[in-house]
Design an enzyme around this catalytic site. Structure first.
Site, PDB file in Angstrom:
ATOM      1  N   GLU A  20      -5.701  -4.926   6.161  1.00  0.00           N
ATOM      2  CA  GLU A  20      -5.724  -3.459   6.155  1.00  0.00           C
ATOM      3  C   GLU A  20      -6.586  -2.889   7.288  1.00  0.00           C
ATOM      4  OE1 GLU A  20      -6.812  -2.720   2.103  1.00  0.00           O
ATOM      5  OE2 GLU A  20      -4.888  -3.448   1.371  1.00  0.00           O
ATOM      6  N   LYS A  48      -2.698  -4.925  -8.288  1.00  0.00           N
ATOM      7  CA  LYS A  48      -3.227  -5.600  -7.099  1.00  0.00           C
ATOM      8  C   LYS A  48      -4.512  -6.364  -7.419  1.00  0.00           C
ATOM      9  CE  LYS A  48      -4.430  -4.423  -2.291  1.00  0.00           C
ATOM     10  NZ  LYS A  48      -4.417  -3.297  -1.340  1.00  0.00           N
ATOM     11  N   ASP A  83       1.898  -0.301   2.923  1.00  0.00           N
ATOM     12  CA  ASP A  83       0.540  -0.391   2.390  1.00  0.00           C
ATOM     13  C   ASP A  83       0.699  -0.512   0.872  1.00  0.00           C
ATOM     14  OD1 ASP A  83      -1.990   0.009   1.407  1.00  0.00           O
ATOM     15  OD2 ASP A  83      -2.310   1.967   2.357  1.00  0.00           O
ATOM     16  N   ASP A 138     -13.626   1.724   4.078  1.00  0.00           N
ATOM     17  CA  ASP A 138     -12.469   2.066   3.249  1.00  0.00           C
ATOM     18  C   ASP A 138     -12.900   2.354   1.816  1.00  0.00           C
ATOM     19  OD1 ASP A 138     -10.144   2.153   1.772  1.00  0.00           O
ATOM     20  OD2 ASP A 138      -9.254   0.353   2.641  1.00  0.00           O
TER      21      ASP A 138
END
Ligand code: AMP
Length: 618
Positions: A186, A86, A23, A210
């Site tokens: 994800e 990211k 992850d 999330d």
């Protein structure tokens, strides 16, 4: 050399080797694997902790330090401490300019559509290189903890990541010495961790909520015949637990009659209070009152007040859930399961809001920080061929793509994609008045097309003459269930179109595929380095072309000194290009850009005032 065997029909690999699940997060990253008891497990290398902060620090020798140690430099040397990389992966400066104030390091503004670069010390880094540093650390930790080399991984990305962001993640893995078996969404990984979708006969519609430290997203997935289809995603990439901390911090500042500006000027006090606010928030997940002191400052807050402070932000996430459902053409009644991901879902108020909205208890018994990595490990295990209970779809054994500038392979359909599949990307011309475009189709894993297998070549003819960069050429690949690839090129402004059909597997034996895979692994690092140099060169050459034409065309708007200095910069860039040094090319290109930027604005202003002359403005 690692022995690889691949089953062409299923894409599965030999069983002995461990494939890890990673992850790669905005704030934290982690790695998981399937333990000998066949359970997914996160890796905690020698007690260093499970979560690796996604932070890279470059010291004076330009050595990269990753994780907790790097995090310490966020306050003492922010210019060389890269976090949230990211957010930059696969993005251009234009994409991120709006939020650039959150980055304390230098992002190069080259005012183009090419991918961003970051400067630390006197070196330039791409987000791919920086993410690779994080992945290298994860790989090293996994190898140390498992006492075996780790060469293969499944890496997760948000469901809303586009092609370019996915390719960047793949490249980062490659640069870190990992063969990226698959890029997985994800929310798909989170579902797998809860065992949802493992049974191919199961049909379910699920919502994955999330909420992390800095980002929020919700995905609606439909699971059918072992296929996870993303029906809709929604969210806010600048909303998360950090906002909750800030709300508490502001509340304390107000309650202690302090001024925000005064606190903000004292960096150490600010950081101390921010960290205290985060511990208060975490404490309020299990207790009703937090009461501590920082020097003279009272840091007191009760649960009810905290909930009032964050209520608006939480409501925003619920609105996003509503929007996602609308986009998916569904209502809450259609959702079979709700899954919670991300550390901030530990806040009971958040959980309650999600439960109220969906009208059912969300699944939360797996640690929300770990659930994605655990699911990635399960997906890895499936790819390794270790689980017969899961349906594996037919996949393409080698990547398919086209040749782009400098002889680079641009992958359009990645290896291991399930078939049938289609994918496409938009390209443009690099020369003014270019009316033909050669499209060469290749198969293979190497970054340079000359190392791959050429499948076909054709010309898209009759593009109307336009300045470089204006034509929009869509190239679409359609790989059908029989393995026939149709490549279509279409120039969108004029509608000019060309299409061919290819059979990529023709003449390919298992041995050839195996050799091509081994070669790609052996050469991964040098391939990515070459790719970066070629990209820097293409960018530099394009800039030279534009700058030289600019001073020729607009000489009357420039002084002689400006022209001669521009020429000096041009020469500097030419020398760097001749020397083939990536960092110098990027540096010289940046210098030339910075120097000439005001000229472009001047020419634009002059053009506007000419156009206005003689016109009456009411
Ligand atoms: P992630 O990006 O998923 O690692 O989530 C990190 C966020 O979760 C940060 O804002 C943390 O402060 C927050 N977080 C971690 N533990 C808790 C907790 N027990 N209660 C509330 N928030 C938490």
């Amino acid at each position: 050399m690692a022995k690889i065997s691949i089953n062409l029909a299923t894409g599965s690999l030999q069983k002995e080797e461990i494939i890890v699940g990673i992850d790669l997060g905005t704030t934290n990253s982690l790695v998981a694997f399937i333990n000998p008891e066949k359970n997914p497990q996160v890796i905690n290398d020698a007690g260093k902790g499970i979560l690796v902060p996604s932070v890279v620090y470059f010291n004076q020798q330009s050595d990269a330090i990753v994780g907790n140690e790097a995090k310490e430099f966020l306050t003492t040397d922010p210019a060389n401490t890269i976090f949230s990389v990211k957010r930059l992966l696969g993005r251009s400066y234009k994409d991120v300019a709006e939020h650039k104030e959150i980055f304390s390091y230098k992002i190069i503004d080259d005012d183009t559509d090419s991918l961003v670069k970051i400067q630390a010390g006197n070196r330039f880094y791409t987000p791919i290189e920086l993410s690779a540093e994080i992945l290298k650390e994860l790989k090293a930790r996994a190898e140390h903890a498992l006492k075996t080399p780790v060469n293969r991984a499944v890496i997760t990305v948000p469901a809303y990541f586009n092609d370019s962001q996915r390719q960047a993640t793949r490249d980062a893995g490659k640069l870190a010495g990992l063969d990226v078996m698959r890029i997985v969404n994800e929310p798909t990984a989170a579902s797998l961790a809860y065992g949802i979708g493992l049974d191919p006969t199961q049909q379910k519609t699920i919502a994955v909520y999330d909420l992390g430290g800095g980002t929020f997203d919700v995905s609606i997935l439909q699971i059918q015949n072992g296929i996870f289809e993303v029906l809709a995603t929604n969210g806010n990439t600048y909303l998360g637990g950090d906002d909750f901390d800030r709300a508490i911090l502001n509340y304390w500042i107000e309650k202690n009659s302090l001024s925000f500006t005064m606190v903000a000027e004292d960096n150490i006090l600010m950081q101390t209070l921010r960290l205290k606010a985060e511990s208060a928030k975490k404490a309020l997940s299990t207790q009703n009152l937090f009461n501590e002191q920082v020097g003279e400052i009272w840091c007191t807050i009760d649960k009810q007040t905290f909930e009032q402070l964050i209520s608006e932000k939480v409501q925003e996430t619920i609105t996003a859930c509503k929007n996602a459902l609308v986009d998916a053409g569904l209502t809450v009644k259609d959702i079979d399961e709700v899954i919670l991901v991300g550390g901030s879902t530990r806040t009971p108020f958040v959980k309650q809001a999600v439960e109220n909205f969906f009208g059912k208890m969300p699944q939360d018994n797996i640690n929300p920080d770990e659930v994605v990595a655990l699911g990635a490990a399960i997906q890895a295990d499936v790819l390794a061929g270790n689980r017969s209970d899961i349906l594996l779809l037919d996949v393409t054994p080698l990547s398919l793509g086209i040749e782009t500038m400098g002889g680079l392979m641009d992958v359009i359909i990645a290896r291991n994609s399930k078939v049938p599949t289609k994918a496409g990307r938009q390209y443009t011309t690099s020369l003014d008045g270019q009316i033909n475009m050669k499209i060469s189709v290749y198969q293979g894993e190497r970054d340079l097309v000359k190392e791959n297998r050429k499948l076909a070549e054709f010309d898209l003819k009759g593009i109307p003459a336009m300045p470089a960069g204006l034509p929009k050429v869509d190239i679409n690949f359609l790989l059908n269930a029989d393995g026939i690839l149709t490549v279509q090129a279409i120039e969108l402004r004029s509608g000019v179109k060309q299409e061919i059909e290819i059979t990529p597997s023709y003449g390919l034996s298992d041995d050839t595929v195996e050799k091509m895979l081994i070669d790609s692994i052996t050469h991964a690092k040098s391939d990515v380095e070459q790719r970066m140099l070629i990209e820097a060169r293409s960018e530099g050459e394009q800039l030279l072309y534009t700058a030289e034409r600019f001073i020729e065309k607009h000489a009357e708007h420039l002084t002689e000194v400006e022209i001669s200095e521009t020429k000096v910069h041009i020469e500097g860039l030419k020398t760097a290009l001749a020397a083939q040094e990536k960092d110098t090319i990027l540096k010289k290109a940046d210098d030339l850009n910075e120097f000439t930027r005001p000229f472009a604005e001047r020419v634009m202003d002059a053009a506007i005032s000419t156009a206005m002359k003689g016109k009456k403005i009411d």
